[in-house]
Design a protein around this motif. Structure first.
Motif, short mmCIF file in Angstrom:
data_model
loop_
_atom_site.label_atom_id
_atom_site.label_comp_id
_atom_site.label_asym_id
_atom_site.label_seq_id
_atom_site.Cartn_x
_atom_site.Cartn_y
_atom_site.Cartn_z
N UNK A 172 0.83 -1.06 0.13
CA UNK A 172 0.04 -0.03 -0.06
C UNK A 172 0.97 1.30 -0.12
N UNK A 173 0.64 2.02 -1.08
CA UNK A 173 1.38 3.32 -1.14
C UNK A 173 0.66 4.63 -1.45
N UNK A 174 1.04 5.56 -1.08
CA UNK A 174 0.30 6.75 -1.38
C UNK A 174 0.49 7.22 -2.83
N UNK A 175 -0.75 7.76 -3.39
CA UNK A 175 -0.38 8.31 -4.87
C UNK A 175 0.57 9.36 -4.90
N UNK A 176 0.96 10.16 -3.87
CA UNK A 176 2.19 10.95 -4.04
C UNK A 176 3.46 10.07 -4.51
N UNK A 177 3.50 8.97 -4.01
CA UNK A 177 4.92 8.03 -4.12
C UNK A 177 4.88 7.60 -5.58
N UNK A 178 3.62 7.00 -5.89
CA UNK A 178 3.47 6.73 -7.25
C UNK A 178 3.74 7.57 -8.32
N UNK A 179 3.24 8.78 -8.03
CA UNK A 179 3.61 9.99 -9.18
C UNK A 179 4.85 10.42 -9.23
N UNK A 180 5.59 10.39 -8.03
CA UNK A 180 7.08 10.78 -7.66
C UNK A 180 7.82 9.84 -8.54
N UNK A 181 7.71 8.76 -7.90
CA UNK A 181 8.70 7.58 -8.53
C UNK A 181 8.35 6.73 -9.76
#
Ligand code: PRP
Length: 211
Positions: free
Chosen positions: A72-81
């Motif tokens: 489970x990851x935040x959308x922020x992390x998915x968009x950043x990396x």
């Protein structure tokens, strides 16, 4: 032989506890996880599930490389990396937003590059590139809010949840970039080889989000 366990990377901290409770209700309990220990790995032999706590910003790395099947990851992390993983479900929790913030009296001087302090350099670069605004990017790793106060930057790009951190440091949101929530992600080959169990979990979690 195929690994019989489903390996799950959970973000350590408040969000992780909420997320674990959802997985528990979705049929993947592991009561030992609630013991207040410093252990990082927990297994439920009967349910063939193994949980581990990792730093929230590292979850996607474990999943992308297959050390975890899902996480489970935040959308922020998915968009950043932009990790090479499947995004299976919006869990609806961990809601906050990515925003541009600055001192209340901030006025943009378009004659020079805007100094932007952030942990999220890719998100910030893409955002200002799309706006056609030149920036001077300052990569920080924490306490971003003090950058504009000390004159290190003009603005910050950071996560805002309640807004308390900004308020207590005399900053305010100037623009919202996108809303954020926690996402269920899967390793691409795990999703193929453990399809039944991952799909069952996804469906049960989806029902949890609709309650
Ligand atoms: C985030 C963010 C802000 C704060 C915002 O930090 O960087 O500092 O939360 O929350 P608020 O609007 O409710 O005050 P986080 O707690 O994730 O810690 P970090 O800086 O160590 O990543």
């Amino acid at each position: 032989m195929m690994e019989k366990y489903l390996n799950v990377a959970l973000p350590k901290g408040r969000l992780g506890e909420k997320v674990y409770a959802m997985f528990d209700r979705a049929g993947f309990p592991c009561p030992a996880i609630l013991d207040n220990t410093r252990k990082l790995i927990f297994e439920n032999e009967e349910r063939h599930v193994r949980y581990f706590w990792v730093k929230p910003s590292d979850v996607a790395i474990y999943v992308e490389r297959g050390a975890a099947d899902i996480g489970v990851a935040g959308k922020d992390i998915l968009l950043e990396y932009e990790p090479d993983v499947y995004e299976l479900l919006d869990l609806g929790c961990g809601q906050c937003r990515m925003a541009v913030a600055a001192k209340k009296d901030f006025k943009d001087n378009t004659k020079r590059p805007l100094r932007v302090a952030t942990k999220f350099t890719n998100i910030a670069s893409r955002y200002y590139l799309a706006k056609g605004r030149d920036i001077d990017l300052i990569h920080l790793t924490g306490s971003i809010e003090i950058a504009p106060i000390l004159g290190l930057s003009d603005v910050i790009v950071d996560i805002v949840e309640t807004g308390t951190t900004l308020k207590e440091n005399d900053l305010e949101v100037k623009e919202t970039i996108f809303p954020i929530s926690a996402r269920l992600i899967a390793n691409k080959s795990s999703y193929k080889f453990k399809a039944d169990v991952i799909e069952a979990l996804r469906e049960n979690l989806e029902k949890e989000t609709q309650k």
